[in-house]
Design a protein around this motif. Sequence first.
Motif: not given
Length: 152
Positions: A67-83, A64-65
């Motif tokens: 602003d012009a110089s910063q971003g945010e990581i969102k929705s990091m996920r791996t399926p529980k059975n495939l970690r 997610k942007q």
Amino acid sequence: MQIEIDDLRRPQVHALLQEHLDNMYELSPAECVFALDLARLKSPDITFWTAWEDGILLGCGALKQLDASQGEIKSMRTPKNLRRRGAGRAILAHIVDHARARGYAWLYLETGTNSAFAPAQRLYKAMGFEYCGPFAAYQPDPHSVFMRRNLL
């Protein structure tokens, strides 16, 4: 493993995002869950990626942007059975590379304090993130941990 920009239309992606939301609400009070639902991930300031291997969805993550110089990581996920297959690390590295290519100076994330979040925190630390205070519109919260990485 292939990582690709995803249009959020496939049922496998819907199922993984629902698993993510369900788990977040199991681990944290509702007012402290900042995971995005399918509709909010379609925002124009968010790029969403998925990782696949032989037609199997191994994980997802978004940038997610802020602003012009910063971003945010969102929705990091791996399926529980495939970690434990490296998908989380691969997606995180992919997001970091894209944030750097966009010219961001900082990349942030918010995650939980429950012990179930410890593996994610270890991954983030191993990938150069450090603990910090709240960023953007976040407020101090006993159920949230904030992290950042300098990309310069």
